[in-house]
Design a protein around this motif. Structure first.
Motif, PDB file in Angstrom:
ATOM      1  N   CYS A 153       0.875  -1.168   0.000  1.00 12.43           N
ATOM      2  CA  CYS A 153       0.000   0.000   0.000  1.00 12.43           C
ATOM      3  C   CYS A 153       0.912   1.219   0.000  1.00 12.43           C
ATOM      4  CB  CYS A 153      -0.886   0.010   1.244  1.00 12.43           C
ATOM      5  SG  CYS A 153      -1.805   1.557   1.442  1.00 12.43           S
ATOM      6  N   LYS A 154       0.696   2.112  -0.961  1.00  6.71           N
ATOM      7  CA  LYS A 154       1.481   3.349  -1.020  1.00  6.71           C
ATOM      8  C   LYS A 154       0.560   4.510  -0.691  1.00  6.71           C
ATOM      9  CE  LYS A 154       4.421   6.243  -3.730  1.00  6.71           C
ATOM     10  NZ  LYS A 154       4.748   6.794  -4.993  1.00  6.71           N
ATOM     11  N   SER A 155       0.886   5.189   0.395  1.00  9.95           N
ATOM     12  CA  SER A 155       0.109   6.352   0.814  1.00  9.95           C
ATOM     13  C   SER A 155       1.089   7.496   0.996  1.00  9.95           C
ATOM     14  CB  SER A 155      -0.633   6.045   2.122  1.00  9.95           C
ATOM     15  OG  SER A 155      -1.381   7.161   2.522  1.00  9.95           O
ATOM     16  N   GLY A 156       1.034   8.471   0.106  1.00 11.39           N
ATOM     17  CA  GLY A 156       2.004   9.562   0.122  1.00 11.39           C
ATOM     18  C   GLY A 156       3.378   9.002  -0.207  1.00 11.39           C
ATOM     19  N   ASN A 160      -9.040   3.284   2.090  1.00  5.85           N
ATOM     20  CA  ASN A 160      -8.164   4.402   1.757  1.00  5.85           C
ATOM     21  C   ASN A 160      -6.928   3.970   0.966  1.00  5.85           C
ATOM     22  OD1 ASN A 160      -6.863   3.076   3.814  1.00  5.85           O
ATOM     23  ND2 ASN A 160      -6.304   4.940   4.936  1.00  5.85           N
ATOM     24  N   CYS A 161      -6.838   2.676   0.621  1.00  2.00           N
ATOM     25  CA  CYS A 161      -5.725   2.170  -0.189  1.00  2.00           C
ATOM     26  C   CYS A 161      -6.263   1.051  -1.083  1.00  2.00           C
ATOM     27  CB  CYS A 161      -4.602   1.667   0.712  1.00  2.00           C
ATOM     28  SG  CYS A 161      -3.048   1.472  -0.167  1.00  2.00           S
ATOM     29  N   THR A 204      -2.934   2.040  -3.998  1.00  2.00           N
ATOM     30  CA  THR A 204      -2.728   3.399  -3.497  1.00  2.00           C
ATOM     31  C   THR A 204      -4.082   4.029  -3.197  1.00  2.00           C
ATOM     32  OG1 THR A 204      -1.526   5.461  -3.876  1.00  2.00           O
ATOM     33  CG2 THR A 204      -2.678   4.523  -5.767  1.00  2.00           C
ATOM     34  N   THR A 205      -4.061   5.273  -2.744  1.00  2.00           N
ATOM     35  CA  THR A 205      -5.313   5.972  -2.458  1.00  2.00           C
ATOM     36  C   THR A 205      -6.056   6.219  -3.769  1.00  2.00           C
ATOM     37  OG1 THR A 205      -4.160   8.075  -2.560  1.00  2.00           O
ATOM     38  CG2 THR A 205      -4.444   7.110  -0.384  1.00  2.00           C
TER      39      THR A 205
END
Length: 174
Positions: free
Chosen positions: A52-55, A125-126, A163-164
């Motif tokens: 999961c990539k968040s920011g 959210n991801c 991702t988001t």
């Protein structure tokens, strides 16, 4: 002592010559019959990692699913509907494993090109599947490690990334 060495060398030459008569330049190597090939069929196993990539943060995603979809040809050579199956949910390190046994596929079906896709994320959210390493468009399974002792072809894909979700545009009525 020299007699023993001479006897040993002579017996080795005889066994090498008889082996070359059976399988040497004549090309009389027997091919396994279809029943033996069926018994020698292997499991198809796919492994990989999902993140999961968040920011700027990238973390392993636990509970994500991937889908493996294969084109299928029936006994008459016609394409049928694709065969599809899900991996196990990823563990805490984002690792997944999907196994397809030849016993799960209809007897006269032949699996052709198989692709692996990101399928589902447990996080709202991801949850947007990116195309990093063809996670959303599907990566083709093409090279594998043959693990004889486990009777399997092991494919490795990814890593894949969720991702988001992208922001949705709001129309102002114009």
């Amino acid at each position: 002592m020299a007699f023993i060495h001479l006897f040993f060398m002579a017996s080795m030459l005889v066994s090498v010559n008889s082996a070359s008569d059976d399988y040497g330049s004549k090309g009389n190597v027997e091919k396994p019959n279809l029943e033996e090939e069926k018994l020698l069929s292997t499991n198809i196993v796919v492994q990989g990692i999902v993140y999961c990539k968040s920011g700027s943060k990238v973390i392993p995603l636990e509970g994500a699913l991937t889908r493996i979809t294969c084109e299928v040809v029936d006994e008459y050579g016609f394409e049928t509907t694709p065969y599809s199956f899900l991996s196990e949910a990823t563990n805490a390190k984002g690792y997944f494993l999907a196994t397809l046994s030849p016993l799960e596929v209809k007897e006269k079906w032949v699996l052709k090109e198989c692709r692996v896709f990101l399928d589902a994320s447990p996080l709202d959210n991801c949850s947007y599947a990116t195309d990093v390493n063809k996670g959303s468009s599907g990566v083709v399974l093409h090279s594998y490690r043959l693990l004889h002792d486990k009777n399997m072809k092991l494919y490795t894909v990814g890593p894949f990334v969720f991702t988001t979700p992208p922001p949705t545009s709001i129309s102002e009525g114009y």
